[in-house]
Design a protein around this motif. Sequence first.
Motif, short mmCIF file in Angstrom:
data_model
loop_
_atom_site.label_atom_id
_atom_site.label_comp_id
_atom_site.label_asym_id
_atom_site.label_seq_id
_atom_site.Cartn_x
_atom_site.Cartn_y
_atom_site.Cartn_z
N VAL A 133 0.85 -1.20 0.00
CA VAL A 133 0.00 0.00 0.00
C VAL A 133 0.88 1.25 0.00
O VAL A 133 0.61 2.23 -0.70
CB VAL A 133 -0.95 0.00 1.22
N TRP B 96 2.11 1.88 -3.39
CA TRP B 96 0.99 2.43 -4.16
C TRP B 96 0.83 3.92 -3.83
O TRP B 96 0.65 4.75 -4.72
CB TRP B 96 -0.28 1.63 -3.83
N ASN B 97 0.99 4.26 -2.55
CA ASN B 97 0.89 5.66 -2.15
C ASN B 97 2.02 6.49 -2.77
O ASN B 97 1.82 7.67 -3.07
CB ASN B 97 0.91 5.78 -0.62
N VAL C 220 0.74 7.36 -6.16
CA VAL C 220 -0.31 8.38 -6.07
C VAL C 220 0.33 9.75 -5.85
O VAL C 220 -0.03 10.74 -6.49
CB VAL C 220 -1.30 8.06 -4.92
N GLN C 221 1.32 9.79 -4.95
CA GLN C 221 1.97 11.07 -4.64
C GLN C 221 2.71 11.62 -5.86
O GLN C 221 2.69 12.83 -6.09
CB GLN C 221 2.95 10.89 -3.49
N ILE D 298 0.11 13.16 -8.24
CA ILE D 298 -0.51 14.45 -7.89
C ILE D 298 0.53 15.56 -7.69
O ILE D 298 0.18 16.70 -7.38
CB ILE D 298 -1.42 14.34 -6.64
N PHE D 299 1.82 15.21 -7.88
CA PHE D 299 2.87 16.22 -7.68
C PHE D 299 2.78 17.31 -8.74
O PHE D 299 2.72 17.04 -9.94
CB PHE D 299 4.25 15.54 -7.75
N ARG D 300 2.75 18.57 -8.30
CA ARG D 300 2.66 19.70 -9.22
C ARG D 300 4.08 20.24 -9.42
O ARG D 300 4.64 20.87 -8.52
CB ARG D 300 1.75 20.78 -8.64
N HIS E 228 4.64 24.03 -8.86
CA HIS E 228 3.84 24.67 -7.81
C HIS E 228 4.74 24.98 -6.62
O HIS E 228 5.41 24.10 -6.10
CB HIS E 228 2.69 23.76 -7.39
N THR F 195 9.38 20.27 -0.95
CA THR F 195 8.30 19.34 -1.29
C THR F 195 8.44 17.95 -0.66
O THR F 195 7.72 17.03 -1.05
CB THR F 195 8.19 19.17 -2.82
N GLY G 52 6.38 12.86 0.10
CA GLY G 52 6.11 14.21 -0.42
C GLY G 52 5.16 14.97 0.50
O GLY G 52 4.39 14.37 1.24
N ILE G 53 5.27 16.30 0.44
CA ILE G 53 4.31 17.09 1.21
C ILE G 53 3.62 18.07 0.29
O ILE G 53 3.99 18.22 -0.86
CB ILE G 53 4.95 17.86 2.39
N TRP H 195 -1.13 15.81 5.07
CA TRP H 195 -0.38 14.91 4.18
C TRP H 195 0.33 15.69 3.08
O TRP H 195 1.48 15.42 2.75
CB TRP H 195 -1.37 13.90 3.59
N LYS H 196 -0.38 16.70 2.54
CA LYS H 196 0.13 17.43 1.38
C LYS H 196 -0.03 18.94 1.56
O LYS H 196 -0.74 19.59 0.78
CB LYS H 196 -0.64 16.99 0.12
N PRO H 197 0.62 19.51 2.56
CA PRO H 197 0.46 20.95 2.79
C PRO H 197 1.01 21.81 1.65
O PRO H 197 0.60 22.96 1.50
CB PRO H 197 1.26 21.21 4.08
N VAL H 198 1.90 21.23 0.82
CA VAL H 198 2.44 22.00 -0.30
C VAL H 198 1.61 21.77 -1.56
O VAL H 198 1.18 22.72 -2.22
CB VAL H 198 3.93 21.65 -0.55
N GLN H 199 1.35 20.50 -1.88
CA GLN H 199 0.55 20.22 -3.09
C GLN H 199 -0.84 20.84 -2.96
O GLN H 199 -1.42 21.31 -3.93
CB GLN H 199 0.43 18.71 -3.32
#
Lengths: 264, 228
Positions: A69, A72-73, A76-77, A80-82, A85, A229, A263-264, B153-157
């Motif tokens: 899992v 898999w995460n 996913v991360q 969705i990484f920009r 950004h 990030t 990632g954050i 979890w994603k404070p930046v994204q």
Amino acid sequence: MMPFRTRRPSIFRPQKPIDQSVLAENRLLVDDINRRNVLRGAISLGALTLLTGCDVSENESVQKALRTVSSWNDRVQAAIFRTNHLAPTFSPAQVVKPPRFNAYYDIEDVKPVDGATWKLELAGRIADKRPWTAQQIYQLPEQELIIRHICVEGWDYIGQWSGPNLRAFLERVGADLTAKYVYFICADDFTESIDMACALHPQTILATKYADEIIADPFGYPLRLRTSTKLGYKNAKWIKAIEVSNEFRETFWSKQGENWFAGI
Amino acid sequence: MSTPAVKSISRKERRLHPLPLRIMHWINAVAIFIMIGSGWRIYNDSVIFGWLHFPDGVVIGKWAQYGLQWHFFGMWIFVINGLIYLTYGVATGRFRQKLFPISLREFLATVGDALRFRLSHDDLTIYNAVQKILYLGIMLIGILIVITGLCLWKPVQFSELAGLFYNFQTIRLIHFLCMSAIVAFVAVHVALALLVPQSLIAMLTGGPIVVDKARGAVQPATETEATH
């Protein structure tokens, strides 16, 4: 004493009520049994929580499933990484000095790196693998980041980091920017890696300074990674080598079961 | 002659808790158990309140990384199941039927009855005003805990979303308070389910048959009966 009564007379109920003195005589015993039931209930409730406390997480097949899992995460991360950004930045007045220490050991156990003899080695998919001295790195254009450091444990602080931009550095040494991973091998036998998208993010730098001064020993002197990030533990300190690779290898924290992408 | 009539009624008959709802309820129970136990483990690594550490016996995961693994596994179950539940509740009209309208006067009366232990449990199919508010409230808390969870979890994204809150620790605190509200809800919810066992049985077997109000118009007699 009142005899037992039911709302409707039952055919199962004897015409003559039971002698209540029996109950009175055994009241203590009855109470004791009830108390034991309560105890038993409490014990089984405790057992249920122990089930979690004794930790099924360490069970091999459970661990395998959870790590699946986690991988898999990672995907996913990455999805969705920009890429461009930007993380929020802050003013110098909000900077915490000194920064907060984080490593897999205590601050007293930090073994300082000798900056005079230290060299940054380059490996993997990089065209120009000549090593860099600290002085050479100080000559490179600097970028300043005043960003929030977020630790996986839950704490955070605002730090002011500066040093060469990682993307610019990778371009300068002719790294393969289409490769998948950038590895950081550290003086304390610590290894971390980041995905190329993070390495190329505008807020990813090789930090040499904190709050306009050369980084102190506990925080990664002479060279460390700072990216806006990733969680704190991905920001390798005391870097002695950088490797660009397409091969995925587990890193210090991912071997322990921490999420690799982080990632954050 | 009676056979077709029975058939036509049975087609309009629904259990208080239809099967999909019962499945979602118990999946949610498991997800909440995982999320709370692992969340407590994660909390222990950097406590918000110095006086509060969750004992090792009640947390999920011996080490923080195991707690995190469980949390980021449980989140998929909680969120996917929750989204299906919300869609189901809106699409079938269940929320509209069971949770609305909410009258303030009825709410106060129910609180009064509850304090005097005079609550009626004769009809499980009708929620009193307190139940309506609690069920709606816990759904909103559930949505807020997911939003704050995404921000942690994603404070930046998701910086636009995270920016709605004062700072990172504020998001943590709200996430924690939502958890506390859910724990309090679960405590009351389980206690009441044990005090009124037919409600617990209903969540296993489906409970009494109710007439769908939307279709009930076809069967005015039955509907009148049901609303009594």
